[in-house]
Design a protein around this motif. Structure first.
Motif, PDB file in Angstrom:
ATOM      1  N   ASP A  59     -43.211 -25.034  22.988  1.00  0.00           N
ATOM      2  CA  ASP A  59     -42.583 -25.778  23.294  1.00  0.00           C
ATOM      3  C   ASP A  59     -43.277 -26.903  23.811  1.00  0.00           C
ATOM      4  O   ASP A  59     -44.557 -26.612  24.465  1.00  0.00           O
ATOM      5  N   VAL A  60     -43.461 -28.399  23.368  1.00  0.00           N
ATOM      6  CA  VAL A  60     -44.597 -29.509  24.481  1.00  0.00           C
ATOM      7  C   VAL A  60     -44.165 -29.765  25.752  1.00  0.00           C
ATOM      8  O   VAL A  60     -43.529 -29.001  26.526  1.00  0.00           O
ATOM      9  N   HIS A  61     -45.663 -30.422  26.206  1.00  0.00           N
ATOM     10  CA  HIS A  61     -45.287 -30.164  27.438  1.00  0.00           C
ATOM     11  C   HIS A  61     -44.483 -30.906  28.424  1.00  0.00           C
ATOM     12  O   HIS A  61     -43.275 -30.356  29.587  1.00  0.00           O
ATOM     13  N   TYR A  62     -43.884 -31.566  27.997  1.00  0.00           N
ATOM     14  CA  TYR A  62     -42.852 -32.522  28.367  1.00  0.00           C
ATOM     15  C   TYR A  62     -41.672 -31.894  28.611  1.00  0.00           C
ATOM     16  O   TYR A  62     -40.442 -31.769  29.350  1.00  0.00           O
ATOM     17  N   ASN A  63     -41.058 -30.957  27.497  1.00  0.00           N
ATOM     18  CA  ASN A  63     -40.044 -29.811  27.468  1.00  0.00           C
ATOM     19  C   ASN A  63     -40.280 -28.792  28.649  1.00  0.00           C
ATOM     20  O   ASN A  63     -38.941 -28.616  29.505  1.00  0.00           O
ATOM     21  N   ARG A  64     -41.683 -28.842  28.868  1.00  0.00           N
ATOM     22  CA  ARG A  64     -41.751 -27.604  29.940  1.00  0.00           C
ATOM     23  C   ARG A  64     -41.524 -28.145  31.487  1.00  0.00           C
ATOM     24  O   ARG A  64     -40.738 -27.665  32.437  1.00  0.00           O
ATOM     25  N   MET A  65     -41.528 -29.973  31.254  1.00  0.00           N
ATOM     26  CA  MET A  65     -41.434 -30.348  32.602  1.00  0.00           C
ATOM     27  C   MET A  65     -39.703 -31.049  32.680  1.00  0.00           C
ATOM     28  O   MET A  65     -39.464 -31.514  33.398  1.00  0.00           O
ATOM     29  N   ASP A  66     -38.803 -30.889  31.646  1.00  0.00           N
ATOM     30  CA  ASP A  66     -37.442 -31.392  31.858  1.00  0.00           C
ATOM     31  C   ASP A  66     -36.685 -31.628  32.901  1.00  0.00           C
ATOM     32  O   ASP A  66     -36.021 -31.774  33.239  1.00  0.00           O
ATOM     33  N   ALA A  67     -37.365 -29.455  33.129  1.00  0.00           N
ATOM     34  CA  ALA A  67     -36.117 -29.602  34.635  1.00  0.00           C
ATOM     35  C   ALA A  67     -36.755 -30.478  36.056  1.00  0.00           C
ATOM     36  O   ALA A  67     -35.507 -30.851  36.816  1.00  0.00           O
ATOM     37  N   CYS A  68     -38.035 -30.689  36.081  1.00  0.00           N
ATOM     38  CA  CYS A  68     -38.553 -31.347  37.446  1.00  0.00           C
ATOM     39  C   CYS A  68     -38.249 -33.329  37.169  1.00  0.00           C
ATOM     40  O   CYS A  68     -37.673 -33.294  38.236  1.00  0.00           O
ATOM     41  N   LEU A  69     -38.156 -33.136  35.499  1.00  0.00           N
ATOM     42  CA  LEU A  69     -37.583 -34.584  35.848  1.00  0.00           C
ATOM     43  C   LEU A  69     -36.320 -34.901  36.176  1.00  0.00           C
ATOM     44  O   LEU A  69     -35.736 -35.809  36.627  1.00  0.00           O
ATOM     45  N   ARG A  70     -35.690 -33.899  35.307  1.00  0.00           N
ATOM     46  CA  ARG A  70     -33.961 -33.861  35.804  1.00  0.00           C
ATOM     47  C   ARG A  70     -34.014 -34.233  37.306  1.00  0.00           C
ATOM     48  O   ARG A  70     -33.103 -34.653  37.908  1.00  0.00           O
ATOM     49  N   GLU A  71     -34.417 -33.456  38.048  1.00  0.00           N
ATOM     50  CA  GLU A  71     -34.409 -33.385  39.626  1.00  0.00           C
ATOM     51  C   GLU A  71     -35.003 -34.554  40.065  1.00  0.00           C
ATOM     52  O   GLU A  71     -34.056 -34.887  40.957  1.00  0.00           O
TER      53      GLU A  71
END
Length: 132
Positions: A59-71
């Motif tokens: 996975d790329v970086h923003y996929n790992r950070m997706d839950a953070c962006l959602r929150e």
């Protein structure tokens, strides 16, 4: 000015959130799960970690950070500003305002200052079902 800062807290003078207690944030919490109300803050600034490699699962970086962006977009009502070497996808219910390339920082890595504004509000309440 942003009234909440997620991550790097250089010269920030507002409410800060980080899971690293050593940086003395206002709230020690994971960005993916914060005990904050929907739309509690008007403008937020996020300086996520710069992960310079693809994850072990491909996975790329923003996929790992997706839950953070959602929150983050859940707790911010008007605008989110992100500083990152990657261009983040625009959250559903938001619109991209700007992407500005800058080169300050470690190793002169080109980073982008990205600005997103909430595009949908109903009667002053945030419809969290529309996020991402």
């Amino acid at each position: 000015p942003c009234d909440i800062v997620f991550g790097k807290q250089d010269n920030s003078s507002g409410f800060t959130v980080d899971n690293d207690a050593s940086v003395s944030p206002s709230l020690i919490a994971d960005w993916a799960s914060m005990p904050l109300a929907d739309g509690q803050f008007k403008q937020g600034y996020w300086d996520p970690p710069y992960l310079g490699h693809i994850g072990k699962d491909g996975d790329v970086h923003y996929n790992r950070m997706d839950a953070c962006l959602r929150e983050i977009v859940r707790v911010v009502s008007k605008r989110v500003i992100i500083l990152s070497p990657l261009i983040y996808p625009c959250p559903h219910g938001w619109r991209r305002e700007a992407v500005i390339a800058i080169t300050m920082g470690p190793n002169k890595i080109i980073r982008c200052l990205q600005s997103f504004a909430r595009a949908y509000e109903q009667s002053g309440e945030i419809n969290v079902n529309l996020l991402l």
